[in-house]
Every structure is written in C-alpha cells, then in structure tokens.
Write an enzyme that holds these catalytic residues in place. Structure first.
Site, short mmCIF file in Angstrom:
data_model
loop_
_atom_site.label_atom_id
_atom_site.label_comp_id
_atom_site.label_asym_id
_atom_site.label_seq_id
_atom_site.Cartn_x
_atom_site.Cartn_y
_atom_site.Cartn_z
N CYS A 53 0.82 -1.21 0.00
CA CYS A 53 0.00 0.00 0.00
C CYS A 53 0.86 1.27 0.00
CB CYS A 53 -0.91 0.00 1.23
SG CYS A 53 -2.03 1.41 1.28
N CYS A 57 0.44 4.74 6.99
CA CYS A 57 -0.16 4.55 8.32
C CYS A 57 0.83 3.78 9.21
CB CYS A 57 -1.47 3.78 8.18
SG CYS A 57 -2.53 4.45 6.87
N CYS A 60 0.43 0.07 10.27
CA CYS A 60 -0.06 -0.93 9.32
C CYS A 60 1.05 -1.77 8.67
CB CYS A 60 -0.89 -0.26 8.23
SG CYS A 60 -1.70 -1.49 7.18
N CYS A 97 -16.45 -9.07 5.28
CA CYS A 97 -15.80 -7.79 4.97
C CYS A 97 -14.59 -8.02 4.07
CB CYS A 97 -15.39 -7.11 6.27
SG CYS A 97 -14.53 -5.56 5.99
N CYS A 129 -19.53 -6.02 3.52
CA CYS A 129 -18.89 -4.74 3.82
C CYS A 129 -17.59 -4.75 3.03
CB CYS A 129 -18.60 -4.69 5.32
SG CYS A 129 -17.67 -3.23 5.84
N CYS A 189 -19.39 2.06 8.39
CA CYS A 189 -18.65 1.36 9.44
C CYS A 189 -17.41 2.19 9.68
CB CYS A 189 -18.27 -0.05 8.96
SG CYS A 189 -17.15 -0.90 10.10
N ARG A 261 -17.89 -3.28 17.53
CA ARG A 261 -17.19 -4.51 17.16
C ARG A 261 -15.80 -4.62 17.77
NH1 ARG A 261 -20.70 -6.10 13.03
NH2 ARG A 261 -21.63 -4.34 11.94
N1 SAM Z 1 -6.74 0.52 3.16
C1 SAM Z 1 -8.02 0.70 3.72
C2 SAM Z 1 -8.09 1.84 4.68
O1 SAM Z 1 -7.07 2.25 5.21
O2 SAM Z 1 -9.19 2.33 4.92
C3 SAM Z 1 -8.55 -0.54 4.40
C4 SAM Z 1 -7.70 -1.50 5.16
S1 SAM Z 1 -7.06 -0.95 6.72
C5 SAM Z 1 -5.96 -2.28 7.05
C6 SAM Z 1 -8.40 -1.11 7.86
C7 SAM Z 1 -8.14 -0.77 9.30
O3 SAM Z 1 -7.39 -1.80 9.94
C8 SAM Z 1 -7.36 0.47 9.62
O4 SAM Z 1 -8.13 1.63 9.52
C9 SAM Z 1 -6.95 0.22 11.07
O5 SAM Z 1 -7.92 0.74 11.95
C10 SAM Z 1 -6.91 -1.30 11.16
N2 SAM Z 1 -5.54 -1.80 11.39
C11 SAM Z 1 -4.55 -1.94 10.47
N3 SAM Z 1 -3.42 -2.39 11.03
C12 SAM Z 1 -3.66 -2.54 12.34
C13 SAM Z 1 -2.87 -2.96 13.46
N4 SAM Z 1 -1.59 -3.30 13.34
N5 SAM Z 1 -3.46 -3.01 14.68
C14 SAM Z 1 -4.76 -2.66 14.81
N6 SAM Z 1 -5.54 -2.23 13.80
C15 SAM Z 1 -5.01 -2.17 12.57
C1 DTB Z 2 -11.29 -2.65 11.18
O1 DTB Z 2 -11.52 -1.61 11.81
N1 DTB Z 2 -10.49 -3.63 11.60
C2 DTB Z 2 -10.40 -4.68 10.64
C3 DTB Z 2 -11.42 -4.23 9.55
N2 DTB Z 2 -11.84 -2.95 10.02
C4 DTB Z 2 -10.99 -4.12 8.15
C5 DTB Z 2 -8.99 -4.88 10.17
C6 DTB Z 2 -8.03 -5.18 11.29
C7 DTB Z 2 -6.68 -5.39 10.72
C8 DTB Z 2 -5.68 -5.83 11.74
C9 DTB Z 2 -4.31 -5.97 11.23
C10 DTB Z 2 -4.10 -6.99 10.17
O2 DTB Z 2 -4.68 -8.09 10.19
O3 DTB Z 2 -3.30 -6.71 9.27
FE1 SF4 Z 3 -2.83 1.18 3.39
FE2 SF4 Z 3 -2.76 0.00 5.74
FE3 SF4 Z 3 -3.10 2.63 5.63
FE4 SF4 Z 3 -5.09 0.97 4.79
S1 SF4 Z 3 -4.30 1.20 6.86
S2 SF4 Z 3 -4.32 2.82 3.75
S3 SF4 Z 3 -3.84 -0.71 3.95
S4 SF4 Z 3 -1.26 1.50 4.96
#
Ligand code: SAM
Ligand code: DTB
Ligand code: SF4
Length: 321
Positions: A53, A57, A60, A97, A129, A189, A261
């Site tokens: 990506c 973030c 992430c 989702c 979703c 959501c 959730r």
């Molecule tokens: N790329 C899209 C976005 O950013 O909206 C969707 C995927 S993103 C992985 C969805 C959510 O996963 C993020 O907004 C964040 O709240 C959660 N998330 C990602 N990595 C995480 C982590 N290491 N621990 C907890 N939550 C995480």
């Molecule tokens: C949300 O708030 N949490 C979910 C879903 N929406 C997409 C994703 C959690 C991702 C946790 C880190 C991972 O598995 O990479």
């Molecule tokens: Fe990309 Fe992860 Fe940020 Fe979603 S949360 S925009 S997958 S870097």
C-alpha cells in the site's frame, strides 16, 4: 430514548473516566435497551489484496514503506473470494468484509471484479462490507448497485493526533469519503485504534467525531493496536483490558444503536476479558484465524466461547430494538 448527537468532549470524558463498575453498568443498561444483549454478530474478514500500500499509516503492516513479514499479493480471483466467503458463511459468519490495501479505488477491471464478487456474496444472503480506501461518488454508487451493505473507513484517532499516524492523506479526506459513502445510501462502518501512543484526550476526540455524526455510524470497530515488527509502532505496549473496556463502554453509551465490534487485538484477550467487553456493550467480533494479515481466534474457539457465555449469533440485517 438515549439518542443524541451533540456530545461535548467534557461529557464524553466524564463518562469515560467514571468509576469502572458504574461505567460498565451504564453501558450494559444502554446496550440492553437497544439490542438483544445475548446476540453477537460474527463477521469475517477477507484480505482480497494484501500489502504494497502506498499510504504510510504507522500501525499498518501493509504499507509498502515498512519492512514487515507481509508479502504483497495481487488482487485475488473472483472465484477465490467467493469461495472464501462461502466457507466463512458455513462457519457462521453473517457479515463478510473484503479488505484491500489500496489508497483509493481506481476505475478498472479490478474494481469490476470486486463489484462482481460483492454481488455474488450478497446473493448468499449476508451483509457485505468492504474497505478499499477513498472512493468517488460514482464508485460509491456502483458499490451500492452491486448490493454492498456497508463500507468500512476508519477515522482511527482524533483529528489532532491523526497526522502523527498518517501523513499521506488528511482527516478531511477521511471525512469526505465517509460523506460520499453516506450519500450513496451505504451503511457506514467507522471506528478507530487505541494503543498507538495517543492520549486519553485523543480517544475522547475520536468518540466525539464518531458520536456527533448525524447519523452516527451504524458500525463502530474498536481495534487494539497489534504492534507489528517493522512498523514505526512495533514497540508500543499492548493496551490494558481496562482501557479497552472504557473505550467500548464509552462508544456504547454515546452510540446506543451502533454495532460495537471487537476488532484487532482479541487474540491476546482471555474469555474473562472478552466477557467484560460484551457486558460493556460490545456486540460483534471478527472471527477466523486471520484478520487481514494478523492472527485471530478461529471460528471453533469463538463458537465455544459464545456458547459458553450463552450468546447466540446475530442474524444478518437484524434491526435494532
Ligand atoms: N486501506 C483501507 C483503509 O485504510 O481504509 C482498508 C484496510 S485498513 C488495514 C483497515 C483498518 O485496519 C485500519 O483503519 C486500522 O484501523 C486497522 N488496522 C490496520 N493495522 C492494524 C494494526 N496493526 N493493529 C490494529 N488495527 C489495525
Ligand atoms: C477494522 O476496523 N479492523 C479490521 C477491519 N476494520 C478491516 C482490520 C483489522 C486489521 C488488523 C491488522 C491486520 O490483520 O493486518
Ligand atoms: Fe494502506 Fe494499511 Fe493505511 Fe489501509 S491502513 S491505507 S492498507 S497503509
């Protein structure tokens, strides 16, 4: 009714900081007024496009900027997505989702594939979703036409702390996408993460932004940071159960009709801890051995836990009371 959408921060803070058992009791009361409190919705995540990506973030593992153990994979085939959804439904999921590590959706053959997958899964009778990053109006309209029920797009934290976590887009961008989703008639959501180094004020700021939306989101995922090696937040300590309960209860009290959730970070939690979260108003979990890239309790384990608590699965499209 306990419905409001003009919370001031001081009020939210005083709810959040109230004596723990009073807080849980109040949240449980609000929960029971608006929901069948013995029902928990089981959701399942499918990472249809993982890693690589362009966003930064800091939490992430899918950001291309950090060296993590996530290897980027291309978008899954339509049939593979549908087959995984079928499995999740057989395992008891009533909401599926689909997540893609995109900054935003591009009008392309890939988007067409996602639309077809949404149609097929929707036709299986579950809530679909997806979370695909930023959207244009016409993309939101097409998602709605494909049958999409909800769109996940998190604010993650307060507007003040946001730029310490993500610099490649703004809070305003997030809010704009939420508006696009809402206007297309798709259920919103939207939630956040705790444990990224934010202050309690930032957590209150997140709830303030969510609860004061009109309407507030129908679904509020609460993620606990899962610190991932290679990301800038790899050293953050795991948040305590008490902090988790406080944020769940505050979300429940300020957004009585929302689905609250338990999202990332449940694997580390005992059944006792999760029971307290359900008491404090959480009414949904993500089940299945993987979230998007991180491990999570599997369906069997969750099924055992819910049965032990006397909790039953909440059917798709259940109305609030
Ligand atoms: N790329 C899209 C976005 O950013 O909206 C969707 C995927 S993103 C992985 C969805 C959510 O996963 C993020 O907004 C964040 O709240 C959660 N998330 C990602 N990595 C995480 C982590 N290491 N621990 C907890 N939550 C995480
Ligand atoms: C949300 O708030 N949490 C979910 C879903 N929406 C997409 C994703 C959690 C991702 C946790 C880190 C991972 O598995 O990479
Ligand atoms: Fe990309 Fe992860 Fe940020 Fe979603 S949360 S925009 S997958 S870097």
């Amino acid at each position: 009714m306990d419905e409001r959408c003009h919370w001031v921060k001081e009020e939210i803070r005083s709810i959040h900081d109230s004596p723990l058992l009073d807080l849980i009791y109040r949240a449980a009361t609000v929960h029971r007024l608006h929901h069948l409190a013995n029902q928990v919705q089981v959701c399942s995540l499918i990472s249809i496009k993982t890693g690589g990506c362009p966003e930064d973030c800091k939490y992430c593992p899918q950001s291309a900027r950090y060296q993590t153990n996530v290897s980027p994979t291309p978008l899954m085939q339509e049939q593979e997505i549908v087959d995984m959804a079928k499995k999740a439904i057989v395992n008891g999921a009533t909401r599926v989702c689909l997540g893609a590590a995109w900054r935003s959706v591009r009008d392309s053959a890939q988007f067409e594939l996602v639309l077809r997958a949404i149609r097929q899964i929707t036709d299986m009778g579950v809530e679909v979703c997806c979370t695909l990053g930023m959207l244009t109006k016409s993309q939101a309209k097409r998602l709605k036409e494909a049958g999409l029920y909800a769109y996940n797009h998190n604010l993650d934290t307060s507007s003040e702390f946001y730029s310490s976590i993500t610099t490649t887009r703004t809070y305003e961008d997030r809010l704009n996408t939420l508006e696009v989703v809402e206007k297309a008639g798709i259920s919103v959501c939207c939630g956040g993460i705790i444990g990224m180094g934010e202050s309690i004020e930032d957590r209150i700021g997140l709830i303030y932004m969510l609860a004061n939306r009109n309407p507030y989101p129908e679904s509020v995922p609460i993620n606990l940071l899962m610190p991932v090696q290679g990301t800038p937040l790899e050293e953050r300590p795991i948040v305590s159960i008490w902090e988790m309960i406080r944020i769940v209860a505050t979300a429940r009290i300020t957004m009585p009709r929302a689905m609250v959730r338990l999202s990332a970070g449940r694997l580390e939690r005992s059944w006792e801890e999760q029971a307290l979260c359900f008491l404090a108003g959480a009414n949904s979990i993500f089940s299945g051995e993987k979230l998007l890239t991180r491990p999570n309790p599997d369906f069997d384990e969750d099924e055992k836990m819910l049965r032990f608590f006397g909790l039953t699965p909440r059917p798709s499209f259940s109305p609030v009371l």
